[in-house]
Design an enzyme around this catalytic site. Structure first.
Site, PDB file in Angstrom:
ATOM      1  N   ALA A   1     114.260  43.848 133.424  1.00 36.59           N
ATOM      2  CA  ALA A   1     114.684  43.790 132.016  1.00 36.59           C
ATOM      3  C   ALA A   1     113.607  44.321 131.077  1.00 36.59           C
ATOM      4  O   ALA A   1     113.894  44.699 129.936  1.00 36.59           O
ATOM      5  CB  ALA A   1     115.028  42.350 131.633  1.00 36.59           C
TER       6      ALA A   1
ATOM      7  N   ALA B   1     124.116  23.099 129.251  1.00 33.67           N
ATOM      8  CA  ALA B   1     125.082  22.066 128.825  1.00 33.67           C
ATOM      9  C   ALA B   1     126.000  21.791 129.997  1.00 33.67           C
ATOM     10  O   ALA B   1     126.526  22.726 130.608  1.00 33.67           O
ATOM     11  CB  ALA B   1     125.882  22.560 127.628  1.00 33.67           C
TER      12      ALA B   1
ATOM     13  N   ARG C   1     128.699  18.566 131.985  1.00 30.63           N
ATOM     14  CA  ARG C   1     129.291  17.228 131.991  1.00 30.63           C
ATOM     15  C   ARG C   1     128.734  16.412 133.146  1.00 30.63           C
ATOM     16  O   ARG C   1     128.443  15.240 133.011  1.00 30.63           O
ATOM     17  CB  ARG C   1     130.812  17.347 132.146  1.00 30.63           C
ATOM     18  CG  ARG C   1     131.566  17.197 130.845  1.00 30.63           C
ATOM     19  CD  ARG C   1     133.032  17.023 131.082  1.00 30.63           C
ATOM     20  NE  ARG C   1     133.509  17.858 132.175  1.00 30.63           N
ATOM     21  CZ  ARG C   1     134.663  18.498 132.176  1.00 30.63           C
ATOM     22  NH1 ARG C   1     135.459  18.411 131.138  1.00 30.63           N
ATOM     23  NH2 ARG C   1     135.042  19.219 133.201  1.00 30.63           N
TER      24      ARG C   1
ATOM     25  N   VAL D   1     135.661  39.678 137.310  1.00 26.01           N
ATOM     26  CA  VAL D   1     136.499  40.399 138.278  1.00 26.01           C
ATOM     27  C   VAL D   1     135.729  40.621 139.573  1.00 26.01           C
ATOM     28  O   VAL D   1     134.646  41.213 139.569  1.00 26.01           O
ATOM     29  CB  VAL D   1     136.958  41.767 137.714  1.00 26.01           C
ATOM     30  CG1 VAL D   1     137.865  42.469 138.723  1.00 26.01           C
ATOM     31  CG2 VAL D   1     137.681  41.589 136.393  1.00 26.01           C
TER      32      VAL D   1
ATOM     33  N   ASP E   1     145.502  34.380 139.069  1.00 29.48           N
ATOM     34  CA  ASP E   1     144.087  34.779 138.974  1.00 29.48           C
ATOM     35  C   ASP E   1     143.941  36.290 139.234  1.00 29.48           C
ATOM     36  O   ASP E   1     143.230  36.986 138.494  1.00 29.48           O
ATOM     37  CB  ASP E   1     143.277  33.970 140.009  1.00 29.48           C
ATOM     38  CG  ASP E   1     141.814  34.362 140.025  1.00 29.48           C
ATOM     39  OD1 ASP E   1     141.088  33.975 139.097  1.00 29.48           O
ATOM     40  OD2 ASP E   1     141.396  35.076 140.963  1.00 29.48           O
TER      41      ASP E   1
ATOM     42  N   LYS F   1     142.658  39.410 136.635  1.00 35.67           N
ATOM     43  CA  LYS F   1     141.632  40.412 136.968  1.00 35.67           C
ATOM     44  C   LYS F   1     142.207  41.827 136.890  1.00 35.67           C
ATOM     45  O   LYS F   1     141.550  42.751 136.404  1.00 35.67           O
ATOM     46  CB  LYS F   1     141.071  40.122 138.360  1.00 35.67           C
ATOM     47  CG  LYS F   1     140.299  38.798 138.416  1.00 35.67           C
ATOM     48  CD  LYS F   1     140.060  38.372 139.856  1.00 35.67           C
ATOM     49  CE  LYS F   1     139.262  37.079 139.934  1.00 35.67           C
ATOM     50  NZ  LYS F   1     139.244  36.496 141.278  1.00 35.67           N
TER      51      LYS F   1
ATOM     52  N   GLY G   1     132.207  32.561 144.906  1.00 36.99           N
ATOM     53  CA  GLY G   1     131.053  31.837 145.441  1.00 36.99           C
ATOM     54  C   GLY G   1     129.920  31.797 144.433  1.00 36.99           C
ATOM     55  O   GLY G   1     129.854  32.618 143.516  1.00 36.99           O
TER      56      GLY G   1
HETATM   57  N1  HSE Z   1     139.278  31.703 142.517  1.00 32.44           N
HETATM   58  C1  HSE Z   1     138.696  32.994 142.426  1.00 32.44           C
HETATM   59  C2  HSE Z   1     138.876  33.702 143.754  1.00 32.44           C
HETATM   60  C3  HSE Z   1     137.242  32.869 142.078  1.00 32.44           C
HETATM   61  O1  HSE Z   1     139.138  33.037 144.749  1.00 32.44           O
HETATM   62  O2  HSE Z   1     138.779  34.916 143.807  1.00 32.44           O
HETATM   63  C4  HSE Z   1     136.586  34.174 141.739  1.00 32.44           C
HETATM   64  O3  HSE Z   1     137.151  34.759 140.608  1.00 32.44           O
END
Ligand code: HSE
Length: 438
Positions: free
Chosen positions: A33, A43, A45, A130, A199, A203, A300
């Site tokens: 960098a 932050a 929970r 993505v 999901d 993407k 991951g």
């Molecule tokens: N739930 C998503 C997947 C996590 O399994 O690809 C990564 O975006």
């Protein structure tokens, strides 16, 4: 140079990974960098036992990060739509740059977020949204900047690919493999997002906008999940030389853009057919470069952290650059302006080939009537297999068709299902050759 000060919101799987990689590779990242990237505040929970936050300011209030004058960049890793949206808008309002891994947020609220960020002159970066650790946003937005993108197709949900791989290779039950994906931190908080293709559609929406320079239009994406794939279809596909993958596909056609997520038969020899487990891969066809392929871990803790930190490096390098000289959020200037924007096609208007499986009464003339119906709808048969009778008098029939319009196939299926000699629903799985010439 002055350090870039980061506030991390969310210390779960991805937040914890980001914290640890930023800490572990601090020297290397600083050299890249040209200035230190330091964690100013976290932050969360629930504490993450994998992270040693000794000496770091911490809070349970994510909005305290968005207003903290000592924070330059807010890293949003809480997920979900509403609170994440409020957090990101608050950060922008306070002049913070934003890095997020939240594909749902970008796909649904991205147009508005980018407008607000543009007005404030701040960066919103989302590489990790993505395909986990694969730098596909960077590749599409910058590396392929010379190209007119013709199509892209990808395995862009790690959980779904993990489930399909382990069900096929180990004969394990769907729920069992899903539970393992959840334990490994791959699955969404609501795993139906993975299983039903939502999901992947988030993407794909983002990829298509960057590929073609159109506004984000998640509501126009067609979404079909993996729950209906049977062992029999996997076996039949295999016999025909195909593998079933859950793909996000976007194509540029003369009529508009295709935007669709569904299980797809692809030839076994394609590289995408050999992408297994949590791995993702995206094939992109550019008119100048030809076919390209991007492969890596799609989910991951540390693979996703890798993408988030790449964005932090970009922020660190561009923080003092005039906003107008930065790479546009969706790769193109003036996205959505002008009257000649390509439309997103309705699913009925897309063109593809099909695999059909039906159960028929074993009687003379049934096959002929099915073939005639397809012909009347302008659909040409490429292959036809009639299996031995396994269920009383019923015989399974497998058909592969040439490419046709989805509207014609819908009508043909409606007519075939209405025949007295056909039992139950017709199984339809789309087929893509992913041919480099298409
Ligand atoms: N739930 C998503 C997947 C996590 O399994 O690809 C990564 O975006």
């Amino acid at each position: 140079m002055k350090p870039v000060r980061v506030g991390i919101c969310g210390l779960g799987t991805v937040g914890g990974g980001t914290f640890n990689v930023l800490t572990r590779n601090a020297d290397e990242i600083t050299r890249r960098a040209g200035r230190p990237i330091v964690i100013e505040q976290v932050a969360y929970r629930t504490p993450n036992p994998a992270c040693d936050i000794t000496g770091i300011h911490s809070t349970q209030d994510i909005f305290a990060v968005a207003t903290n004058p000592s924070v330059d960049v807010v890293v949003e890793l809480i997920g979900g739509y509403e609170t994440a949206y409020e957090l990101v808008m608050a950060a922008i309002e306070n002049g913070k740059h934003v890095v997020t891994a939240n594909k749902a947020l970008i796909a649904v609220h991205g147009n508005e977020i980018f407008q607000a960020a543009h007005d404030k002159g701040v960066i919103v970066a989302f590489e990790a949204a993505v395909a986990g650790g694969i730098p596909i946003i960077k590749a599409l937005r910058e590396g392929l900047g010379a190209n007119r993108i013709e199509w892209l197709a990808g395995i862009i949900n790690g959980t779904g690919n993990f489930i399909l791989t382990h069900m096929r290779d180990e004969g394990r039950a769907f729920e069992d493999v899903l539970a393992e994906a959840q334990a490994l931190g791959y699955a969404e908080a609501d795993p139906t997002f993975d299983v039903e293709g939502i999901d992947a559609a988030h993407k794909l929406t983002i990829l298509a906008s960057i590929a073609y320079g159109v506004p984000l239009q998640f509501d126009k994406a067609y979404t079909e999940g993996i729950a209906k794939i049977t062992a029999e279809d996997v076996e039949q596909a295999d016999n025909l030389g195909y593998i079933i993958k859950h793909l996000g596909i976007s194509k540029r056609t003369e009529d508009g853009l295709e935007l669709r997520v569904h299980p797809t038969l692809i030839p076994k020899e394609r590289l995408l057919a050999n992408v297994h487990g949590v791995k993702n891969a995206i094939a992109v066809m550019g008119d100048a470069v030809g076919p390209t392929l991007y492969y890596g871990a799609g989910a991951g803790a540390e693979p996703t952290a890798s993408a988030i930190i790449a964005d932090l490096l970009d922020v660190a390098r561009n923080i003092n650059t005039d906003h107008h000289y930065r790479v546009p959020y969706l790769a193109f200037s003036g996205v959505g302006e002008g009257t000649d924007q390509p439309v997103i096609l309705n699913m009925e208007d897309i063109t593809t080939a099909y695999y059909l499986r039906l159960l028929a009464v074993d009687r003379p003339g049934v096959l002929a009537r099915v073939a005639t119906t397809l012909a009347e709808e302008g659909i040409s048969i490429e292959a036809l297999i009639q299996k031995d009778s396994t269920e009383g008098e019923l015989v399974p029939i497998i058909l592969m068709t040439h490419r046709t319009r989805e509207k014609n196939m819908n009508e043909a299926i409606r007519r075939i299902e209405a025949m007295v000699d056909i039992a139950g629903d017709v199984t339809r799985i789309r087929v893509e050759s992913l041919d480099e010439q298409e």
